[in-house]
Scaffold this motif. Structure first.
Motif, PDB file in Angstrom:
ATOM      1  N   GLY A  57       0.830  -1.199   0.000  1.00  0.00           N
ATOM      2  CA  GLY A  57       0.000   0.000   0.000  1.00  0.00           C
ATOM      3  C   GLY A  57       0.860   1.242   0.000  1.00  0.00           C
ATOM      4  N   TYR A  58       0.339   2.291  -0.591  1.00  0.00           N
ATOM      5  CA  TYR A  58       1.063   3.562  -0.713  1.00  0.00           C
ATOM      6  C   TYR A  58       0.096   4.714  -0.465  1.00  0.00           C
ATOM      7  N   GLY A  59       0.581   5.760   0.176  1.00  0.00           N
ATOM      8  CA  GLY A  59      -0.231   6.951   0.362  1.00  0.00           C
ATOM      9  C   GLY A  59      -1.248   6.795   1.469  1.00  0.00           C
ATOM     10  N   VAL A  60      -2.334   7.559   1.347  1.00  0.00           N
ATOM     11  CA  VAL A  60      -3.342   7.607   2.400  1.00  0.00           C
ATOM     12  C   VAL A  60      -4.707   7.213   1.857  1.00  0.00           C
ATOM     13  N   ALA A  61      -5.509   6.624   2.736  1.00  0.00           N
ATOM     14  CA  ALA A  61      -6.842   6.166   2.359  1.00  0.00           C
ATOM     15  C   ALA A  61      -7.849   7.296   2.329  1.00  0.00           C
ATOM     16  N   ASP A  62      -7.631   8.308   3.152  1.00  0.00           N
ATOM     17  CA  ASP A  62      -8.602   9.394   3.299  1.00  0.00           C
ATOM     18  C   ASP A  62      -7.848  10.635   3.745  1.00  0.00           C
ATOM     19  N   LEU A  63      -7.912  11.695   2.959  1.00  0.00           N
ATOM     20  CA  LEU A  63      -7.179  12.915   3.306  1.00  0.00           C
ATOM     21  C   LEU A  63      -7.693  13.565   4.579  1.00  0.00           C
ATOM     22  N   ARG A  64      -8.920  13.257   4.967  1.00  0.00           N
ATOM     23  CA  ARG A  64      -9.466  13.839   6.198  1.00  0.00           C
ATOM     24  C   ARG A  64      -8.803  13.245   7.436  1.00  0.00           C
ATOM     25  N   THR A  65      -8.464  11.967   7.365  1.00  0.00           N
ATOM     26  CA  THR A  65      -7.923  11.276   8.534  1.00  0.00           C
ATOM     27  C   THR A  65      -6.424  11.021   8.444  1.00  0.00           C
ATOM     28  N   GLY A  66      -5.901  10.987   7.226  1.00  0.00           N
ATOM     29  CA  GLY A  66      -4.488  10.682   7.033  1.00  0.00           C
ATOM     30  C   GLY A  66      -4.133   9.236   7.275  1.00  0.00           C
ATOM     31  N   LYS A  67      -5.125   8.334   7.367  1.00  0.00           N
ATOM     32  CA  LYS A  67      -4.834   6.916   7.592  1.00  0.00           C
ATOM     33  C   LYS A  67      -4.098   6.343   6.386  1.00  0.00           C
ATOM     34  N   THR A  68      -3.019   5.642   6.671  1.00  0.00           N
ATOM     35  CA  THR A  68      -2.176   5.138   5.592  1.00  0.00           C
ATOM     36  C   THR A  68      -2.762   3.877   4.964  1.00  0.00           C
ATOM     37  N   VAL A  69      -2.358   3.657   3.717  1.00  0.00           N
ATOM     38  CA  VAL A  69      -2.796   2.482   2.970  1.00  0.00           C
ATOM     39  C   VAL A  69      -1.796   1.359   3.186  1.00  0.00           C
ATOM     40  N   ASP A  70      -2.312   0.151   3.415  1.00  0.00           N
ATOM     41  CA  ASP A  70      -1.458  -1.027   3.425  1.00  0.00           C
ATOM     42  C   ASP A  70      -2.164  -2.134   2.641  1.00  0.00           C
ATOM     43  N   ALA A  71      -1.636  -3.330   2.699  1.00  0.00           N
ATOM     44  CA  ALA A  71      -2.185  -4.428   1.899  1.00  0.00           C
ATOM     45  C   ALA A  71      -3.566  -4.867   2.361  1.00  0.00           C
ATOM     46  N   ASP A  72      -4.025  -4.386   3.517  1.00  0.00           N
ATOM     47  CA  ASP A  72      -5.345  -4.744   4.031  1.00  0.00           C
ATOM     48  C   ASP A  72      -6.313  -3.564   4.023  1.00  0.00           C
ATOM     49  N   THR A  73      -5.972  -2.502   3.317  1.00  0.00           N
ATOM     50  CA  THR A  73      -6.887  -1.377   3.151  1.00  0.00           C
ATOM     51  C   THR A  73      -7.886  -1.698   2.046  1.00  0.00           C
ATOM     52  N   CYS A  74      -9.159  -1.446   2.308  1.00  0.00           N
ATOM     53  CA  CYS A  74     -10.206  -1.727   1.331  1.00  0.00           C
ATOM     54  C   CYS A  74     -10.348  -0.581   0.330  1.00  0.00           C
ATOM     55  N   PHE A  75     -10.474  -0.940  -0.937  1.00  0.00           N
ATOM     56  CA  PHE A  75     -10.794   0.004  -2.002  1.00  0.00           C
ATOM     57  C   PHE A  75     -12.062  -0.465  -2.703  1.00  0.00           C
ATOM     58  N   TYR A  76     -12.849   0.480  -3.172  1.00  0.00           N
ATOM     59  CA  TYR A  76     -14.026   0.136  -3.954  1.00  0.00           C
ATOM     60  C   TYR A  76     -13.568  -0.293  -5.344  1.00  0.00           C
ATOM     61  N   ILE A  77     -13.952  -1.505  -5.773  1.00  0.00           N
ATOM     62  CA  ILE A  77     -13.447  -2.018  -7.043  1.00  0.00           C
ATOM     63  C   ILE A  77     -14.423  -1.828  -8.195  1.00  0.00           C
ATOM     64  N   ALA A  78     -15.591  -1.230  -7.932  1.00  0.00           N
ATOM     65  CA  ALA A  78     -16.538  -0.851  -8.986  1.00  0.00           C
ATOM     66  C   ALA A  78     -16.840  -2.036  -9.908  1.00  0.00           C
ATOM     67  N   SER A  79     -16.714  -1.833 -11.227  1.00  0.00           N
ATOM     68  CA  SER A  79     -17.158  -2.851 -12.185  1.00  0.00           C
ATOM     69  C   SER A  79     -16.312  -4.114 -12.204  1.00  0.00           C
ATOM     70  N   ALA A  80     -15.161  -4.111 -11.542  1.00  0.00           N
ATOM     71  CA  ALA A  80     -14.409  -5.362 -11.393  1.00  0.00           C
ATOM     72  C   ALA A  80     -15.192  -6.376 -10.565  1.00  0.00           C
ATOM     73  N   THR A  81     -16.263  -5.923  -9.920  1.00  0.00           N
ATOM     74  CA  THR A  81     -17.188  -6.804  -9.206  1.00  0.00           C
ATOM     75  C   THR A  81     -17.842  -7.818 -10.132  1.00  0.00           C
ATOM     76  N   LYS A  82     -18.033  -7.453 -11.396  1.00  0.00           N
ATOM     77  CA  LYS A  82     -18.799  -8.311 -12.307  1.00  0.00           C
ATOM     78  C   LYS A  82     -18.240  -9.734 -12.377  1.00  0.00           C
TER      79      LYS A  82
END
Length: 487
Positions: A57-82
């Protein structure tokens, strides 16, 4: 704290890995994040054969909180859901609960779906986008307004129409929404439960879910971001809720879980040395069911299977599916002949979302031993940052032009206030707030701007995407071609 400062902190937490390929990928990802600047965070998964090469993971998940991204951070995958939805349905078909290739009338029982459509349409048709069907009300409620119940969606099956020739590829959410509405109608099994039971639990994908409200309570979930009115990156005003997580685009996942997903694709349903799915089932979803001739950036597309685009990157076969929505962008792909797969997820889309494709391409080219790798991708980064700047300039100019438009409504704002209803599409609320018109549909809300035509306003219910609302006779409006009447 600035986004650059947050990135500098977060980049340092990515796990170093000894393999030379991974060191290069990690270094290039850091360079890309620093150069692109406006992408708050992203995650990467790389799989080769049965092995996970890298999750990071790189960067931050949310600029409001500054929580960092790692391999267990959830991202919305949108149409890859299909691809998850399609595999779930294929697994049910493998047990004989329903049929993929027979007309749906053979298994749906009594249904509001028009009889001529039920007798001429299969699940293969719906899941490969070749059915020719359209149902705007089901798709809109599922993905945008969130105004639905199983009973509502079942009744709206009656609105299904054939809008283009059967057998013609036309990508849309409709087929997936129709398929899962029919399944829920017949088996009383919602798509979330179906995907959980048929795919996620067997695969051990414990951090992948369609229940985003629960995910936010127990995990770090990356928020979609967009450029705000002052040009600085901000959290998108439109974020997914449980009611708008739907079968064509409704999962959040992590780099670690997406690595498992890629392992399953590359090894025909085997992960961690254990067979999760019957032989041939996963591979069957990769087979082309309908042809197309298209290009998406550097990729060619020649067909579509069950939840997967088929095509090539350069000379290599590339099975892939991407996704984007309101500040989120995902790239999922694999090369079956090379046994190599990549997933990249980011929480920005409008200005530099292509960074996910750029990183995936770098990974494929690094493993292929491209001789001019660093020089070529230095140029690609320059192109991406120039495109970012051009888009930002265009957005700034567009916002300024719209702000200068004269207001085109003839009456005071309060004359338009109220709840407007369409029997199929649902409800639009018009309110006045500090003298401004505010338009709301479910979780979507936007301040109205002046439009160019009389008695019209422009809204961005979907951020950075303008929609026009036209007021007709008193107490009536037109939105997206549909008439709504004030109650």
């Amino acid at each position: 704290m600035s986004i650059a400062a947050l990135l500098a902190i977060a980049l340092s937490v990515s796990s170093p890995v000894a393999r030379p390929e991974v060191k290069d990928i990690d270094a290039f990802t850091r360079k890309a994040m620093a150069r692109v600047e406006i992408v708050p965070g992203l995650s990467v998964a790389v799989v080769q054969g049965p092995d996970v090469v890298m999750t990071a993971g790189y960067g931050v998940a949310d600029l409001r909180t500054g929580k960092t991204v790692d391999a267990d951070t959830c991202f919305y995958i949108a149409s890859a859901t299909k691809a998850f939805t399609a595999l779930s349905i294929a697994r049910m078909a493998g047990r004989g609960e329903l049929s993929l290739d027979a007309p749906v009338k053979t298994w749906i029982g009594s249904s509001p779906l028009p009889a001529d459509i039920a007798s001429s349409t299969s699940l293969d048709d719906l899941l490969s986008h070749r059915s020719g069907l359209d149902n705007a009300s089901i798709s809109f409620r599922a993905a945008y307004s969130g105004a639905h119940t199983p009973r509502t969606m079942s009744a709206l099956l009656a609105d299904t129409r054939r809008s283009y020739p059967y057998g013609t590829f036309r990508y849309a959410n409709t087929g997936y929404n129709l398929a899962t509405t029919l399944i829920e109608d017949r088996f009383a099994r919602g798509w979330r439960t179906m995907v959980d039971r048929e795919v996620l639990r067997p695969a051990g994908m414990i951090h992948t879910t369609a229940r985003i409200d629960q995910a936010r309570r127990r995990m770090v979930v990356a928020a979609g971001h967009m450029p705000g009115p002052d040009g600085r990156m901000t959290v998108s005003p439109l974020q997914k809720i449980n009611a708008t997580m739907q079968s064509a685009g409704g999962l959040v996942s992590t780099a670690r879980d997406m690595a498992r997903w890629l392992q399953l694709q590359l090894n025909d349903g085997v992960v961690d040395g254990r067979r999760v799915f019957p032989p041939g089932l996963v591979a069957s979803t990769h087979h082309r069911l309908v042809s197309q001739q298209a290009a998406f950036g550097p990729y060619t597309r020649d067909g579509y299977g069950l939840g997967w685009q088929t095509g090539r990157y350069g000379d290599e076969v590339l099975i892939h599916h991407f996704g984007n929505f309101a500040g989120s962008r995902t790239h999922v792909s694999f090369m079956p002949e090379r046994g190599l797969g990549v997933a990249v997820m980011a929480n920005e889309d409008a200005l530099a979302g292509e960074v996910v494709d750029l990183l995936a391409n770098y990974i494929y080219d690094r493993f292929a031993g491209r001789s001019d790798l660093e020089a070529y991708y230095e140029g690609e980064l320059a192109t991406l940052t120039a495109r970012r700047d051009k888009r930002m300039k265009g957005l700034t100019a567009s916002r300024a032009e719209r702000a200068a438009r004269p207001w085109s409504l003839a009456r005071p704002t309060k004359a338009y206030v109220g709840a407007y209803q369409n029997p199929s599409m649902g409800r639009i609320d018009i309110a006045e707030n500090d003298g401004l018109m505010v338009v709301t549909i479910g979780p979507m809300s936007s301040r109205a701007e002046a439009a160019t035509d009389p008695e019209s306003v422009r809204v961005e219910l979907i951020p950075l995407t303008g929609q026009i609302i036209r007021f007709e006779a008193p107490g009536q409006l037109i939105y997206d071609g549909q008439t709504y009447v004030r109650q």
